[in-house]
Design an enzyme around this catalytic site. Structure first.
Site, short mmCIF file in Angstrom:
data_model
loop_
_atom_site.label_atom_id
_atom_site.label_comp_id
_atom_site.label_asym_id
_atom_site.label_seq_id
_atom_site.Cartn_x
_atom_site.Cartn_y
_atom_site.Cartn_z
N ARG A 97 -6.90 4.99 40.84
CA ARG A 97 -7.77 5.30 39.71
C ARG A 97 -7.06 4.99 38.40
NH1 ARG A 97 -9.13 11.44 41.30
NH2 ARG A 97 -7.01 11.20 42.13
N LYS B 285 -3.53 11.63 37.52
CA LYS B 285 -2.76 12.58 38.33
C LYS B 285 -1.58 13.15 37.56
CE LYS B 285 -3.38 13.81 41.83
NZ LYS B 285 -4.21 15.01 42.18
N TYR C 114 -5.00 15.71 35.20
CA TYR C 114 -4.92 16.77 36.21
C TYR C 114 -3.46 17.17 36.33
CZ TYR C 114 -9.71 15.77 37.77
OH TYR C 114 -11.07 15.61 37.83
#
Length: 375
Positions: A18, A78, A97
């Protein structure tokens, strides 16, 4: 380092494809007077070429180091990996995140370097939802059923059970633990494949909502230890979808429960990026996704939506972009003052933990976010 310059480095976590922004996101930020740096090749894994970013107005730079050095706000998908810690600097803003309860080493690095760490998963409006976690929860929940069906096949180590069964043959029994966005999507997909689905949660109102929507296609059960034990013992596929915002996921399935399952059954622990809700789980990767404990196949990939990066990237940018625009236009202090939901997203600032749930999970003192940013 410009506070109105947003940087998007390539993701480096194993099997993570991603990227934190789409070209449409770049164009939208430009409309707000915000410039964007994108590392060359950052979008390739999500099938987004550099040319699309450049056409939207992004500046393409060759290295991650330049992105981290020049951008006041670094936007990722991430949690930072250990090799990225060297780029941290005081006053820098990291929007991604974080899952600090599961990755305390990341918390240590953010605190030591004085980075303002804003976590997608703890941005929370007054309604109580988690808008930046929701799209990835939906993707992971839907994927969990595909994954479970795959590993139930005999040549993949499973019992050799088809989720929907066949005429005259009982379908698989799927047990979903947690009726939030992840669990609801998992249960919905499993029911769509005509499996027998038990959905467990402590929130009876949530179960009542599911029951009304599905009209009996999903069996809703109030979660308690006895109910979980009985459900797990009979399950072909168990999907762990338990969430505590900002905290570590509670262990709902004990090792003894796993031991009671039939050989070749499958567990998918979607909560593994928050420590996992199945006692026998440990984090795996897309490259090496499973392991076997007590003859039960365990799947515990920490970035499940990374397997479908094109879909996931667009779904994520759709919800993060308005908050990112606020941060870039107003600066962190003012954005947090005017938006309480964003204030809850701030996990670390000025060397302190500023989210109460995260502080409790890490066993650290908690400082009010406004006090930390004011200092």
């Amino acid at each position: 380092m410009s506070t109105t310059l947003v940087g998007v480095p390539a993701e480096i976590k194993a099997d993570e494809y991603r990227v934190a922004m789409t070209p449409d996101g770049v164009r939208e930020l430009h409309a707000h007077g915000v410039d964007v740096l994108v590392q060359a090749g950052a979008g390739v894994g999500a099938s987004i070429p550099d040319e699309d970013y450049r056409a939207a107005g992004a500046e393409i730079v060759s290295t991650a180091g330049e992105v981290w050095e020049r951008a006041g706000i670094v936007c990722k998908v991430k949690e930072p990996q250990a090799s990225e810690y060297e780029h941290f600097r005081r006053g820098q803003v990291l929007f991604t995140y974080l899952h600090l309860a599961a990755y305390p080493g990341v918390a240590d690095a953010l605190l030591e370097r004085g980075v303002t760490g804003i976590a997608y998963e703890t941005v929370q409006p007054a309604s109580g939802g988690l808008p930046l976690l929701a799209p990835m929860s939906e993707v992971a929940g839907r994927m969990s059923v595909q994954v479970g069906a795959h590993f139930l096949e005999r040549h993949n180590g499973g019992r050799g059970v088809l989720l929907g069964g066949a005429p005259g043959v009982r379908p698989a029994r799927v047990v979903v633990l947690g009726a939030g966005n992840v669990g609801w999507n998992a249960a919905w997909m499993a029911a769509g494949l005509e499996a027998e689905v038990d959905l467990l949660d402590k929130n009876v109102e949530r179960l009542r909502w599911v029951d009304q929507i599905q009209m009996g296609r999903i069996t809703t059960l109030t979660s308690n230890r006895g109910q979980v034990e009985r459900a797990i013992e009979q399950a072909d596929l168990v999907i762990g979808a338990v969430l505590v915002p900002g905290g570590r996921a509670p262990v709902v399935v004990t090792e003894d429960m796993v031991r009671s399952m039939r050989p070749g059954s499958v567990v998918v622990d979607i909560a593994i990026d928050q420590g996992g809700c199945i006692e026998t789980s440990h984090e795996t990767t897309h490259h090496d996704p499973t392991f076997v404990v007590h003859d039960v196949v365990h799947y515990a990939v920490g970035n499940m939506p990374g397997a479908v990066p094109h879909t996931s990237t667009y779904a994520l940018t759709n919800v993060t972009l308005p908050y990112l625009a606020e941060l870039a236009r107003l600066g962190v202090r003012e954005a947090v003052r005017v938006d309480p939901a964003l204030a809850l997203g701030v996990n670390t600032a000025a060397g302190s933990v500023v989210n109460a749930a995260v502080a409790e999970a890490l066993g650290r003192p908690h400082l009010d976010v406004h006090d930390a940013l004011g200092a």
